[in-house]
Scaffold this active site. Sequence first.
Site, PDB file in Angstrom:
ATOM      1  N   HIS A  54      -0.927   0.684  -5.587  1.00  0.00           N
ATOM      2  CA  HIS A  54       0.108   0.795  -6.624  1.00  0.00           C
ATOM      3  C   HIS A  54      -0.304   0.139  -7.940  1.00  0.00           C
ATOM      4  O   HIS A  54       0.322   0.382  -8.971  1.00  0.00           O
ATOM      5  CB  HIS A  54       1.455   0.256  -6.116  1.00  0.00           C
ATOM      6  CG  HIS A  54       1.573  -1.235  -6.104  1.00  0.00           C
ATOM      7  ND1 HIS A  54       1.468  -1.986  -4.956  1.00  0.00           N
ATOM      8  CD2 HIS A  54       1.804  -2.121  -7.100  1.00  0.00           C
ATOM      9  CE1 HIS A  54       1.626  -3.264  -5.245  1.00  0.00           C
ATOM     10  NE2 HIS A  54       1.835  -3.375  -6.535  1.00  0.00           N
ATOM     11  N   ASP A  80      -1.073   0.894   1.148  1.00  0.00           N
ATOM     12  CA  ASP A  80      -1.136   0.501  -0.264  1.00  0.00           C
ATOM     13  C   ASP A  80      -2.446  -0.239  -0.559  1.00  0.00           C
ATOM     14  O   ASP A  80      -2.456  -1.430  -0.868  1.00  0.00           O
ATOM     15  CB  ASP A  80       0.076  -0.374  -0.592  1.00  0.00           C
ATOM     16  CG  ASP A  80       0.180  -0.721  -2.061  1.00  0.00           C
ATOM     17  OD1 ASP A  80      -0.490  -0.072  -2.873  1.00  0.00           O
ATOM     18  OD2 ASP A  80       0.950  -1.653  -2.384  1.00  0.00           O
ATOM     19  N   SER A 122      -0.245  -8.651  -6.758  1.00  0.00           N
ATOM     20  CA  SER A 122      -0.545  -7.429  -6.026  1.00  0.00           C
ATOM     21  C   SER A 122      -2.035  -7.162  -5.970  1.00  0.00           C
ATOM     22  O   SER A 122      -2.760  -7.347  -6.944  1.00  0.00           O
ATOM     23  CB  SER A 122       0.130  -6.233  -6.686  1.00  0.00           C
ATOM     24  OG  SER A 122       1.408  -6.042  -6.170  1.00  0.00           O
TER      25      SER A 122
END
Length: 256
Positions: free
Chosen positions: A71, A116, A210
């Site tokens: 992402h 992800d 992230s």
Amino acid sequence: MLKFVILLCSIAYVFGAVVPLGMLSQSDGRIVGGVESKIEDFPWQISLQRDGRHYCGGSIYSKNVIITAAHCLRNVVAEELRVRVGSSYWEHGGSLRNISKFQIHESYVEPTKEYDVALLKLDSDLSFNSTIKAIELTNEIPPEYADAIVSGWGETLVPPPGIPDQLRSVDVKIIHREKCASRNFGYGSNIKASMICAYAIGKDSCQGDSGGPLVVNNLLVGVVSWGIDCARPSYPGVYVDVSHVRSLIVSNAESI
């Protein structure tokens, strides 16, 4: 957008609902409840940057391949990205490298954050030293409640506002997928087969972390992915389970 996310969180809290997945992907991240750290202790850590700003983390897999979150690569092209390696500071030091291309996991699902994970290909090889090293991937899920550590840059939820310049890290405990999806926590069926969780009261990864590493005994066991709020009771941080995607990481790293 930030005010909109905060409003959604407030509504969800009042009515006991879960904020829609993806609203709080941990992509602009921060380490909550952590301490300042040196790159020598996390030499696999990288800062993924766009327009001269840190916005995601990642881990060095080999001399020219970086592991990050899928992402983090929404609506970008490789030419816009840079990776800083070998520095405790995202803004200076070490070496700033260009990305020649990237590859997102073929099974990645944006709304649910399944699979992800993505690979970045550097345009030139790294030279390994005390501040730049690859991290080995785990072959198996770590034990429940194993001691783990997450590292990254980003807001710390304490003054002054903004992201800190220096790398930070925080200790958490591994929570297996089945328990993370149980009534002990608030996610339920949102926890999928490709995920693993980590939790400690008042400690968490968050937006901007992230793609960064979740590490147990110097093995990469998770990739920072998503969560509901940051360090919120009953909502652990959610990570890609590296043992679940290891084979594809290895094969894709050879061909990218």
